[in-house]
Design a protein around this motif. Structure first.
Motif, short mmCIF file in Angstrom:
data_model
loop_
_atom_site.label_atom_id
_atom_site.label_comp_id
_atom_site.label_asym_id
_atom_site.label_seq_id
_atom_site.Cartn_x
_atom_site.Cartn_y
_atom_site.Cartn_z
N GLN A 3 25.34 52.33 55.33
CA GLN A 3 24.74 53.32 54.73
C GLN A 3 25.69 54.03 53.85
N PRO A 4 25.08 54.58 52.76
CA PRO A 4 25.88 55.65 52.05
C PRO A 4 26.54 56.74 53.01
N LEU A 5 27.77 57.15 53.02
CA LEU A 5 28.06 58.23 53.91
C LEU A 5 27.96 59.63 53.02
N SER A 6 27.68 60.67 53.86
CA SER A 6 27.65 62.03 53.32
C SER A 6 27.52 62.59 54.74
N GLU A 7 27.75 64.14 54.57
CA GLU A 7 27.79 64.78 55.55
C GLU A 7 26.59 64.85 56.31
N ASP A 8 25.43 64.88 55.51
CA ASP A 8 23.91 64.80 55.88
C ASP A 8 23.68 63.64 56.72
N CYS A 13 22.68 60.56 61.77
CA CYS A 13 23.02 59.75 62.62
C CYS A 13 23.36 60.24 63.85
N GLY A 14 24.06 61.41 63.93
CA GLY A 14 24.30 62.00 65.46
C GLY A 14 23.03 62.45 66.07
N ARG A 15 21.95 63.00 65.39
CA ARG A 15 20.87 63.23 66.00
C ARG A 15 20.03 61.98 66.55
N LYS A 16 19.97 60.98 65.76
CA LYS A 16 19.46 59.59 66.01
C LYS A 16 20.20 59.11 67.51
N LEU A 17 21.53 59.22 67.36
CA LEU A 17 22.21 58.86 68.56
C LEU A 17 21.94 59.48 69.95
N LEU A 18 21.71 61.22 69.94
CA LEU A 18 21.47 61.84 70.61
C LEU A 18 20.27 61.70 71.34
N ILE A 19 19.21 61.34 70.44
CA ILE A 19 17.92 61.25 70.96
C ILE A 19 17.73 59.51 71.81
N ALA A 20 18.43 58.53 71.09
CA ALA A 20 18.69 57.19 71.49
C ALA A 20 19.17 57.45 73.20
N GLU A 21 20.17 58.15 73.18
CA GLU A 21 20.77 58.36 74.35
C GLU A 21 20.02 58.95 75.60
N ARG A 84 22.44 73.10 61.53
CA ARG A 84 22.41 72.04 60.48
C ARG A 84 21.96 70.68 61.10
N LEU A 85 22.20 70.46 62.52
CA LEU A 85 21.84 69.19 63.30
C LEU A 85 20.24 68.97 63.12
N PHE A 86 19.59 70.17 63.48
CA PHE A 86 18.20 70.34 63.64
C PHE A 86 17.45 70.72 62.46
N THR A 87 17.97 70.94 61.19
CA THR A 87 17.46 71.10 60.12
C THR A 87 16.86 69.98 59.65
N GLY A 88 15.58 69.96 59.23
CA GLY A 88 15.04 68.58 58.58
C GLY A 88 14.59 67.55 59.37
N VAL A 89 14.42 68.00 60.68
CA VAL A 89 13.85 67.18 61.89
C VAL A 89 12.47 66.61 61.44
N SER A 90 12.20 65.28 61.66
CA SER A 90 10.85 64.79 61.49
C SER A 90 10.01 65.33 62.53
N ASP A 91 8.84 65.31 62.54
CA ASP A 91 7.66 65.53 63.61
C ASP A 91 8.10 64.27 64.84
N PHE A 110 15.00 77.19 70.15
CA PHE A 110 14.67 77.45 68.63
C PHE A 110 13.83 78.62 68.25
N GLU A 111 13.38 79.47 69.18
CA GLU A 111 12.42 80.35 69.15
C GLU A 111 11.09 80.24 68.18
N ARG A 112 10.75 78.97 68.61
CA ARG A 112 9.48 78.45 67.83
C ARG A 112 8.31 79.19 68.36
N ASP A 113 7.40 79.49 67.23
CA ASP A 113 6.26 80.26 67.60
C ASP A 113 5.18 79.41 67.57
N GLU A 114 4.30 79.43 68.60
CA GLU A 114 3.11 78.12 68.91
C GLU A 114 1.73 79.24 68.53
#
Length: 114
Positions: A3-8, A13-21, A84-91, A110-114
């Motif tokens: 895949q093309p590399l970038s900070e994003d 990828c880090g988020r994906k690995l954390l979820i998979a773990e 940044r890790l949790f920005t742009g997280v899909s549903d 994340f101080e979410r309002d429900e």
């Protein structure tokens, strides 16, 4: 295929690995939330690129205040890196993260309002 590399891409990828773990290790202080980030080797393997390709991105993320690395301890996000890790997280990702942390912890962190 690599895949093309970038900070994003590193953070996604880090988020994906954390979820998979199925676990997210973190510390909370008055400064904010710090998350234990996957290793450079795990990131490079997941992205299918040589290890030395991801090292400059990690160095840049560290220089820009998003990650900290401690020898023999690991890589952690800074509070800014955690945002940044949790920005742009899909549903779907949010649902998986909630499945790991639980609704109350996720809401508190994340101080979410429900």
């Amino acid at each position: 295929m690599a895949q093309p590399l970038s900070e994003d891409a590193i953070f996604a990828c880090g988020r994906k690995l954390l979820i998979a773990e199925g676990k997210i290790s973190f510390t909370v202080s008055s400064d904010g939330l710090e998350v234990k980030f996957p290793t450079t080797r795990k990131i490079s393997a997941e992205l299918d690129v040589p290890h030395y390709y991801v090292l400059p991105y990690f160095a840049g993320l560290e220089a820009n205040g998003y990650l900290t690395r401690t020898e023999r301890v690991g890589i952690f996000t800074t509070p800014a890196g955690s945002r940044r890790l949790f920005t742009g997280v899909s549903d779907e990702e949010l649902s998986e993260i909630e499945g790991i942390l639980g609704k109350k912890v996720l809401d508190a962190l994340f101080e979410r309002d429900e």
